[in-house]
Scaffold this active site. Sequence first.
Site, PDB file in Angstrom:
ATOM      1  N   LYS A 177     -60.180  11.452  14.654  1.00 17.16           N
ATOM      2  CA  LYS A 177     -59.199  10.878  15.763  1.00 17.16           C
ATOM      3  C   LYS A 177     -60.190  11.061  16.562  1.00 17.16           C
ATOM      4  CE  LYS A 177     -54.817  10.791  14.087  1.00 17.16           C
ATOM      5  NZ  LYS A 177     -54.577  11.220  12.789  1.00 17.16           N
ATOM      6  N   LYS A 187     -58.984   6.566   2.609  1.00 21.44           N
ATOM      7  CA  LYS A 187     -57.355   6.970   1.807  1.00 21.44           C
ATOM      8  C   LYS A 187     -56.001   6.133   2.284  1.00 21.44           C
ATOM      9  CE  LYS A 187     -55.398  10.392   4.181  1.00 21.44           C
ATOM     10  NZ  LYS A 187     -54.551  11.762   4.615  1.00 21.44           N
ATOM     11  N   LYS A 190     -50.742   6.673   5.986  1.00 22.37           N
ATOM     12  CA  LYS A 190     -49.092   6.638   6.998  1.00 22.37           C
ATOM     13  C   LYS A 190     -49.408   5.110   7.440  1.00 22.37           C
ATOM     14  CE  LYS A 190     -47.071  10.571   5.113  1.00 22.37           C
ATOM     15  NZ  LYS A 190     -47.371  11.819   5.696  1.00 22.37           N
TER      16      LYS A 190
HETATM   17  P1  ATP Z   1     -51.579  10.554   5.815  1.00 25.94           P
HETATM   18  O1  ATP Z   1     -52.976   9.927   6.300  1.00 25.94           O
HETATM   19  O2  ATP Z   1     -50.273   9.151   5.215  1.00 25.94           O
HETATM   20  O3  ATP Z   1     -50.685  10.225   7.756  1.00 25.94           O
HETATM   21  P2  ATP Z   1     -51.334  13.093   5.510  1.00 25.94           P
HETATM   22  O4  ATP Z   1     -53.105  14.210   4.921  1.00 25.94           O
HETATM   23  O5  ATP Z   1     -52.107  13.246   7.231  1.00 25.94           O
HETATM   24  O6  ATP Z   1     -51.258  11.897   5.112  1.00 25.94           O
HETATM   25  P3  ATP Z   1     -49.123  14.507   5.042  1.00 25.94           P
HETATM   26  O7  ATP Z   1     -49.044  13.088   5.078  1.00 25.94           O
HETATM   27  O8  ATP Z   1     -49.077  15.178   6.117  1.00 25.94           O
HETATM   28  O9  ATP Z   1     -50.417  14.338   5.675  1.00 25.94           O
HETATM   29  O10 ATP Z   1     -49.573  14.731   3.518  1.00 25.94           O
HETATM   30  C1  ATP Z   1     -48.693  15.211   2.597  1.00 25.94           C
HETATM   31  C2  ATP Z   1     -49.942  15.674   1.489  1.00 25.94           C
HETATM   32  O11 ATP Z   1     -49.890  14.866   1.131  1.00 25.94           O
HETATM   33  C3  ATP Z   1     -51.245  16.527   2.189  1.00 25.94           C
HETATM   34  O12 ATP Z   1     -51.364  17.885   1.116  1.00 25.94           O
HETATM   35  C4  ATP Z   1     -52.339  15.539   1.320  1.00 25.94           C
HETATM   36  O13 ATP Z   1     -53.471  16.245   0.850  1.00 25.94           O
HETATM   37  C5  ATP Z   1     -51.800  14.471   0.620  1.00 25.94           C
HETATM   38  N1  ATP Z   1     -52.278  12.913   0.510  1.00 25.94           N
HETATM   39  C6  ATP Z   1     -52.483  12.613   1.968  1.00 25.94           C
HETATM   40  N2  ATP Z   1     -52.927  11.406   1.236  1.00 25.94           N
HETATM   41  C7  ATP Z   1     -53.357  11.054   0.190  1.00 25.94           C
HETATM   42  C8  ATP Z   1     -53.716  10.641  -0.453  1.00 25.94           C
HETATM   43  N3  ATP Z   1     -53.487   9.245  -0.543  1.00 25.94           N
HETATM   44  N4  ATP Z   1     -54.358  10.377  -1.957  1.00 25.94           N
HETATM   45  C9  ATP Z   1     -53.753  12.063  -2.190  1.00 25.94           C
HETATM   46  N5  ATP Z   1     -53.060  13.039  -1.812  1.00 25.94           N
HETATM   47  C10 ATP Z   1     -52.997  12.866   0.002  1.00 25.94           C
END
Ligand code: ATP
Length: 330
Positions: free
Chosen positions: A111, A193, A196
Amino acid sequence: MKRMLSGIKPTGQLHLGNYIGALRHFVDYQDEYEMYAFIANLHCITVPQDPVELQKNLRDCVALYLACGLDPAKATVFLQTDVPAHAQLGYIMCCHTYMGELNRMTQFKDKQAKGEKNLSGGLYTYPALMAADILLYDPDYVPVGDDQKQHVEITRDVAERMNHRYGELFKIPEPLVAKVGARIMSLSDPSKKMSKSDETNKGCIYLLDPLKTARKKVMGAVTDSYANVHFDPENQPGVSNLMQILSSLSNDRPIGEIEQEFQGKGYGEFKRAVADAVCARLEQIQARYDEIITSDMIATTLSDGARRASLLANAKLEKVQKAIGMEIIA
Ligand code: ATP
Ligand code: LTN
């Protein structure tokens, strides 16, 4: 029975990456393990949130946990702020985590590198709170997607440091990262990846997307010009990503089997099979979600979950505070 704990941040709508990388494993493991699954509503305010949207996302997140198959009779499902020990131990962990360690965390570094302004102190100290989330429950394993492995590793380091300094306080947890599906990539840019915070909204399939939208996103997924359904994340990242999605949604079907089935067939046919699998799973989840969101299941699940989680968390917090010498009455 061994114990597991994990959480998801309700920063937006849950997506297929969250489901494949994390949520579906919580469901699979709930029979075999004592499962604690929480909604990380402290973590989600490390970045600005719209209050009305956040409240909706929180409800949706609980409903989706249940709709995806978490059973409150087996798993303890709770909201992080319903167990204040998270914030309390979080502060203590913060005081035992070095700035050098926090500086190495990629989530914050990324970030910062993007030049985002006004990053919060909470975002910086996020891993210390995550360490508290985990260590309060002495879990054996923490099932997470690939991006969170680093945070479980820092948790282990700080736990070892505190055990060394104050005597055995915490069990040292292990991250559990699946071989397939731990990093689902964006459908529109397979070098990133699925997330959201996808600005274009084309690369991310939300669990509550209308089926037509989800199908369109899969059919429009970026692939390559090799015209060969072959698993090679480096040279064919888009196709390999779709193969991982298909494998994960069909009982972890071996990638080699998928390769064989689509040998000599075009990407159109392959994408249709992926879209069918995605839509079938979303349809199932959404039907269950519709029932749950209008029932009183969310309230009962959370109050029961908070009660069960507090039992472990409060005992651990007290043990830690005593060991550090923070309490007056022994
Ligand atoms: P985002 O980037 O979408 O905000 P994040 O990883 O920051 O997602 P969370 O939504 O809290 O945050 O993630 C919840 C769970 O989902 C974590 O275990 C994370 O590792 C997993 N996760 C998030 N995105 C992916 C992805 N693209 N592929 C596989 N696992 C994921
Ligand atoms: N940091 C995680 C969410 C999270 C978590 C946890 C996961 C917060 N606390 C404890 C496992 C265990 C994320 O961004 N996905």
